[in-house]
Design an enzyme around this catalytic site. Structure first.
Site, PDB file in Angstrom:
ATOM      1  N   HIS A 295      89.885   5.922 -67.151  1.00 15.83           N
ATOM      2  CA  HIS A 295      90.547   6.350 -68.397  1.00 15.83           C
ATOM      3  C   HIS A 295      90.142   5.425 -69.549  1.00 15.83           C
ATOM      4  CE1 HIS A 295      93.305   9.590 -67.188  1.00 15.83           C
ATOM      5  NE2 HIS A 295      93.409   8.965 -66.037  1.00 15.83           N
TER       6      HIS A 295
ATOM      7  N   ASP B 109      93.617   4.645 -73.515  1.00 15.30           N
ATOM      8  CA  ASP B 109      93.095   5.815 -72.793  1.00 15.30           C
ATOM      9  C   ASP B 109      91.948   6.341 -73.644  1.00 15.30           C
ATOM     10  OD1 ASP B 109      92.925   8.245 -71.091  1.00 15.30           O
ATOM     11  OD2 ASP B 109      94.925   7.609 -70.448  1.00 15.30           O
TER      12      ASP B 109
ATOM     13  N   GLU C 273      93.307   7.678 -61.072  1.00 14.80           N
ATOM     14  CA  GLU C 273      92.316   8.722 -61.329  1.00 14.80           C
ATOM     15  C   GLU C 273      90.911   8.216 -61.648  1.00 14.80           C
ATOM     16  OE1 GLU C 273      94.827  12.451 -62.861  1.00 14.80           O
ATOM     17  OE2 GLU C 273      94.685  10.914 -64.391  1.00 14.80           O
TER      18      GLU C 273
ATOM     19  N   ARG D 209      97.139   9.423 -76.447  1.00 13.69           N
ATOM     20  CA  ARG D 209      96.746  10.817 -76.701  1.00 13.69           C
ATOM     21  C   ARG D 209      97.178  11.244 -78.099  1.00 13.69           C
ATOM     22  NH1 ARG D 209      97.114  10.567 -71.190  1.00 13.69           N
ATOM     23  NH2 ARG D 209      95.084  11.049 -70.265  1.00 13.69           N
TER      24      ARG D 209
HETATM   25  C1  ACM Z   1      98.960   9.828 -64.070  1.00 16.27           C
HETATM   26  O1  ACM Z   1      99.680  10.814 -64.342  1.00 16.27           O
HETATM   27  N1  ACM Z   1      97.645   9.946 -64.061  1.00 16.27           N
HETATM   28  C2  ACM Z   1      99.522   8.544 -63.740  1.00 16.27           C
END
Ligand code: ACM
Ligand code: ZN
Length: 696
Positions: A279, A202, A335, A173
């Site tokens: 991600h 990511d 996610e 990030r």
């Molecule tokens: C996470 O915070 N998505 C591992």
């Protein structure tokens, strides 16, 4: 060389007079922190398992011999040529390093300091290293004119409670230079932290050179805005390396190899994370053929139906394993939206062929593939706790980030777990009163709350054997600079270090805070931008006392319901006298979603004079919580016919920082038994949160 170096090597090398020669000791961890050193023996952090201190100290200003009976194992303490002669040339004074078996693990050690001797015993190199780190904290300069440290007389028997004591840094990030990572490794070593988990990939940037797939960094490491927030709320674009407007960066394999060595010398293993299947927007824009639709900029998930994806990710992992010797390799697994998988012919075919009944089983199949792949190379897979659903094999490790209780399932299935639950270990939350802090992702996690994490509360003795340890995670969406990362990490990381090393049997926050404060000051003095703990404001003061008012415990009728996820105390929440803290998730704030907002009628039980009606609202824009656009108060004698006595209207404006606003009617006094309070959302919609309606 790091821009900033914690003195890994003995800063003022002790000149030891021995056999008429000057032997320069490199008692590498006996590091001293110049004039800021302390002789306060009880100040060790993490706290050792057993320590007793006596009067006096061993001074290195006077001659002493070094007797190394442990050979290379004690190399971190002593790198000069071995001294076989145990004669009295040290004038009867000596530092002795001795191999000694222990059942307490490779990191265990025993340390005895008297005025004339330092005796270090351990069974393995790791133990000598940890002993050196303890000596580093004990070191104190005898006087300002002498660089030679002295060590307080003591007996310490010590061992690690948990094998894994980690920090996760998200370098995707926001990208941080390799020198910054070395600096953090130096700090970690001081506190016996031993895993640095790098979140290397990511959407916001791919950060590791992969020779076979140069576009991962040629495009995927560079984005259109340096600020993650601006980029995420903007075009989420990538730019070719070297082009104008390219922001980001990556680590070369040569840099990472050097980092691995640097960390290993300090007892830290670097654990790489390569995210899959989700991600992965950056990878799938650089190599769109590995998503279901082959469209750049559109997909976050790899296509698990495409055999080429397995080759691609295996080839990436081969290079990762070549650079990182860590036994544990993290593959993310969190996610996954899986949105494209249901319509993808390749995904559908794989599901048919393997008899997978839904897209969740498709993820499970992918994770199992990479478990086997890593095992076949002598490594073990780690994934975020979503992988619990994936029918894991035995050697797989689950990194818990959501619900600790859920990890019992993984343990029952024979897996081991590493605990980094958001509630205690997510260091991207606010660490002090949010209105006074730089923008963070939300929440409120002061040092005390991190320290409150107690794995023993969740597991029985048998289950605890499968808990490898604890880890603090620093996600960096709102952490744009290295200085800011340090601000978020320290001193909260020290709580992770204490829990991980000492365990939690002897928890005493006041004692811990005193030591953490001293360490924070020391870190700040050494150029680490730790949060200023001595200036901590702490919890919202309103949370600490019950507010007395005329509607206390009055019955509340909800003309519009409160939002189910944020009931606080339910139907009594708004008149229970309990006010909220800094965060809406603390069980004190009641939430309202929908266009009716907050609409309640309070029955005062009898006719009273109402001269003030007040409610405080919270705004946290990142969480879609806003101040109300209007606030009104109406009164009634019978609960049917109401007279509006107050209306305030506001334009709701977005703010970077969380805020609190009290809306209040104040008057000369209205006779009424019923008070109806309404607050309506503004143009952004979202949530309204309030904690108490105070009637006077
Ligand atoms: C996470 O915070 N998505 C591992
Ligand atoms: Zn697909």
């Amino acid at each position: 060389m790091p821009v900033w170096a914690f003195p890994h090597h003995f800063s003022g090398n002790a000149h030891v007079y021995f056999m008429n020669k000057i032997v320069t000791l490199s008692l590498s961890m006996l590091c001293c922190f110049g004039t800021s050193c302390r002789l306060e023996a009880q100040s060790l952090l993490p706290k050792p398992q057993n320590a007793a201190f006596q009067k006096g100290a061993f001074s290195t200003a006077k001659p002493f011999a070094v007797i190394n009976e442990a050979g290379d194992m004690a190399r971190n303490l002593y790198t000069a040529p071995l001294i076989e002669n145990k004669s009295a040339d040290g004038k009867g004074r000596a530092a002795v390093f001795r191999k000694s078996d222990t059942a307490k693990g490779r990191e265990a050690y025993r340390l005895r300091v008297t005025a004339d001797s330092i005796i270090v015993e351990a069974a393995a190199a790791e133990g000598f290293l940890r002993a050196g780190q303890t000596l580093g904290q004990l070191a104190a300069t005898a006087s300002k004119s002498s660089a030679a440290p002295s060590y307080p007389c003591c007996t310490i028997t010590d061992a690690a409670a948990f094998e894994w004591r980690g920090i996760m840094l998200d370098v995707s990030r926001h990208f941080f230079p390799i020198e910054f990572l070395k600096k953090q490794i130096d700090v970690m070593a001081r506190y016996k932290l031993n895993r640095l988990h790098l979140h290397l990939t990511d959407a916001a940037g791919w950060r590791m050179e992969i020779k076979r797939y140069p576009r991962l960094t040629g495009l995927g490491a560079w984005r259109t805005d340096a600020s993650w927030k601006k980029w995420w709320n903007g075009d989420r674009g990538y730019v070719e390396e070297g082009q104008p407007g390219a922001n980001g960066g990556y680590y070369t394999q040569a840099q990472l190899r050097e980092l691995v060595g640097y960390a290993a010398e300090r007892g830290v293993t670097i654990v790489p994370e390569i995210e899959m299947p989700a991600h992965s927007e950056e990878a799938l824009t650089a190599y769109p053929e590995y998503s279901c639709t082959h469209e750049p900029y559109k997909q976050a998930d790899f296509c698990p139906g495409n055999a080429g994806v397995y080759d691609f990710l295996e080839n990436v992992l081969l290079e990762v394993m070549d650079v990182f010797p860590s036994k544990d390799i993290h593959v993310g697994g969190d996610e996954a939206g899986k949105a494209s998988w249901g319509n993808c012919p390749l995904c559908q075919r794989k599901m048919r062929e393997e008899g997978l009944k839904d897209v969740n089983q498709l993820q499970a199949s992918l994770i199992r593939h990479f478990e086997q792949f890593l095992e076949s190379h002598g490594r073990h897979l780690i994934g975020w706790d979503e992988i619990i659903e994936d029918n894991l094999q035995k050697n797989t490790n689950v990194m818990v980030w959501r619900n600790v209780d859920e990890s019992k399932k993984a343990i029952a299935a024979g897996n081991r777990v590493i605990l980094s639950p958001g509630k205690f270990c997510y260091l991207d939350s606010y660490q002090d009163a949010p209105p006074t802090q730089p923008e963070a992702i939300g929440g409120y996690l002061p040092l005390e709350h991190v320290y409150a994490f107690n794995p023993l509360e969740y597991f029985n003795a048998e289950e605890l054997k499968s808990v490898r340890g604890v880890q603090g995670n620093l996600w960096t969406e709102y952490v744009p600079t290295p200085e800011h990362a340090e601000y978020m990490l320290y001193p909260r990381m020290l709580a992770i270090a204490e829990i991980g090393w000492n365990g939690t049997k002897a928890k005493d926050f006041d004692d811990f805070r005193r030591r953490a404060l001293a360490e924070s000051e020391l870190l700040r003095g050494k150029g680490v931008n730790a949060f200023d703990l001595k200036g901590e404001i702490g919890e919202r003061p309103e949370r600490d006392h019950t507010v007395k008012h005329n509607a206390l415990h009055a019955k509340v009728t909800y003309n519009a319901p409160y939002g189910k996820p944020y009931p606080a105390g339910g139907e009594t929440a708004l008149t229970d006298g309990l006010q909220g803290g800094w965060t809406y998730g603390d069980g004190r704030w009641q939430g309202f979603i929908g266009k009716e907002g907050l609409d309640v009628t309070i029955d005062l039980g009898k006719t009273r004079t109402v001269s003030s009606v007040a409610a405080t609202f919270m705004q946290v824009c990142g969480a879609e919580i806003y101040f109300p656009a209007s606030f009104s108060v109406a009164v009634s004698a019978d609960g049917k016919a109401f007279k509006e006595i107050y209306l305030s209207e506001n334009t709701v404006e977005k703010t970077d920082k969380p805020g609190f606003r009290t809306e209040q009617f104040k008057g000369r006094g209205e006779k009424a038994r019923y008070v109806r309070v309404k607050a309506l959302p503004g143009a952004f919609g979202g949530w309204l949160f309030t904690d108490e309606i105070i009637v006077k």
